[in-house]
Scaffold this active site. Sequence first.
Site, PDB file in Angstrom:
ATOM      1  N   ASP A   1       8.807   4.130  -3.645  1.00 40.44           N
ATOM      2  CA  ASP A   1      10.098   3.438  -3.746  1.00 40.44           C
ATOM      3  C   ASP A   1      11.259   4.416  -3.889  1.00 40.44           C
ATOM      4  O   ASP A   1      12.130   4.265  -4.764  1.00 40.44           O
ATOM      5  CB  ASP A   1      10.079   2.436  -4.918  1.00 40.44           C
ATOM      6  CG  ASP A   1       9.060   1.334  -4.697  1.00 40.44           C
ATOM      7  OD1 ASP A   1       8.876   0.928  -3.534  1.00 40.44           O
ATOM      8  OD2 ASP A   1       8.437   0.888  -5.679  1.00 40.44           O
TER       9      ASP A   1
ATOM     10  N   ARG B   1       0.856  -1.198   0.000  1.00 36.46           N
ATOM     11  CA  ARG B   1       0.000   0.000   0.000  1.00 36.46           C
ATOM     12  C   ARG B   1       0.883   1.236   0.000  1.00 36.46           C
ATOM     13  O   ARG B   1       1.926   1.240   0.666  1.00 36.46           O
ATOM     14  CB  ARG B   1      -0.900   0.050   1.250  1.00 36.46           C
ATOM     15  CG  ARG B   1      -1.814  -1.114   1.440  1.00 36.46           C
ATOM     16  CD  ARG B   1      -2.861  -1.247   0.381  1.00 36.46           C
ATOM     17  NE  ARG B   1      -3.723  -0.077   0.238  1.00 36.46           N
ATOM     18  CZ  ARG B   1      -4.578   0.086  -0.770  1.00 36.46           C
ATOM     19  NH1 ARG B   1      -4.665  -0.826  -1.723  1.00 36.46           N
ATOM     20  NH2 ARG B   1      -5.335   1.158  -0.844  1.00 36.46           N
TER      21      ARG B   1
ATOM     22  N   HIS C   1      13.045  -3.131  -1.643  1.00 38.99           N
ATOM     23  CA  HIS C   1      12.460  -3.109  -2.988  1.00 38.99           C
ATOM     24  C   HIS C   1      13.308  -3.991  -3.910  1.00 38.99           C
ATOM     25  O   HIS C   1      14.543  -3.924  -3.861  1.00 38.99           O
ATOM     26  CB  HIS C   1      12.407  -1.671  -3.518  1.00 38.99           C
ATOM     27  CG  HIS C   1      11.772  -1.584  -4.862  1.00 38.99           C
ATOM     28  ND1 HIS C   1      10.406  -1.755  -5.059  1.00 38.99           N
ATOM     29  CD2 HIS C   1      12.301  -1.374  -6.091  1.00 38.99           C
ATOM     30  CE1 HIS C   1      10.138  -1.639  -6.339  1.00 38.99           C
ATOM     31  NE2 HIS C   1      11.262  -1.415  -6.989  1.00 38.99           N
TER      32      HIS C   1
HETATM   33  C1  GAR Z   1       9.720  -8.683  -1.961  1.00 38.21           C
HETATM   34  O1  GAR Z   1      10.365  -9.048  -3.150  1.00 38.21           O
HETATM   35  C2  GAR Z   1       9.846  -7.181  -1.737  1.00 38.21           C
HETATM   36  O2  GAR Z   1      11.064  -6.665  -2.161  1.00 38.21           O
HETATM   37  C3  GAR Z   1       8.712  -6.655  -2.593  1.00 38.21           C
HETATM   38  O3  GAR Z   1       7.664  -7.556  -2.363  1.00 38.21           O
HETATM   39  C4  GAR Z   1       8.203  -8.853  -2.082  1.00 38.21           C
HETATM   40  C5  GAR Z   1       7.591  -9.350  -0.790  1.00 38.21           C
HETATM   41  O4  GAR Z   1       7.962 -10.664  -0.520  1.00 38.21           O
HETATM   42  N1  GAR Z   1       8.378  -5.315  -2.250  1.00 38.21           N
HETATM   43  C6  GAR Z   1       8.050  -4.379  -3.133  1.00 38.21           C
HETATM   44  O5  GAR Z   1       7.932  -4.594  -4.313  1.00 38.21           O
HETATM   45  C7  GAR Z   1       7.792  -2.986  -2.541  1.00 38.21           C
HETATM   46  N2  GAR Z   1       7.808  -2.016  -3.565  1.00 38.21           N
HETATM   47  P1  GAR Z   1       7.784 -11.280   0.942  1.00 38.21           P
HETATM   48  O6  GAR Z   1       6.339 -11.003   1.375  1.00 38.21           O
HETATM   49  O7  GAR Z   1       8.015 -12.740   0.759  1.00 38.21           O
HETATM   50  O8  GAR Z   1       8.777 -10.635   1.859  1.00 38.21           O
END
Ligand code: GAR
Length: 215
Positions: A145, A91, A109
């Site tokens: 980000d 979010r 990220h």
């Molecule tokens: C991860 O790759 C994180 O870097 C990304 O979501 C994934 C969550 O994985 N976050 C973003 O893209 C934020 N902009 P997880 O729930 O297994 O930690």
Amino acid sequence: MVDVAVLISGGGTNLQALIDACAEDDFPANIKLVISNNPRAKGLERAKKAGISTKVINHRDYETREDFDDQIHEALNECGVKLICLAGFMRILDARFVNRWRNRMLNIHPSLLPSFKGLHTQERALEAGVRFTGCTVHFVNPELDDGPIITQAAIAINPDDTAETLATKVLEKEHIIYPQALKLVAEGRVRVVGNRVTIREADYANESIINPIPE
Ligand code: GAR
């Protein structure tokens, strides 16, 4: 010991990496609360299994983004945490919230920021033909980000890589650098000057991790 809240939306593998790190003897942070906007987030189970308090604050229950953010802010204040780690929290938080937690909120990220903000980072890295991808831990600014970079890890892109293989390899690096970044911040070794982060070397003679970038 610095009390931390982790905000999640999904699987929570980064949350798990932070839980595991916090369980180590001399780790300087403690996860006091896990908040999810998604009641079905698998990460909630991970937190419960580790004995960490959880709270679901579902964005669908709030009319405005501000109301949702206020609810999160209240929950964080109630439990008295000093730092927030966004770990797959999908979010966008409004500028008022972000400014309240400026330089006290970390995000991970899956790209080498400032390249490829937003979603589908590995697909876009492949399309762009870049030779390296990776991940970034940064302090959160009001822009998506964006914010002072604490640490990054890069991986080379091979000709046979797909978005899926890259995502898997990047995630492995995420699990290494997020605990490292949290450790540095919790130890008070991280300073933000403008948009740049400086990291003070450890005071103690036996400290071995002075370079936050993994090999
Ligand atoms: C991860 O790759 C994180 O870097 C990304 O979501 C994934 C969550 O994985 N976050 C973003 O893209 C934020 N902009 P997880 O729930 O297994 O930690």
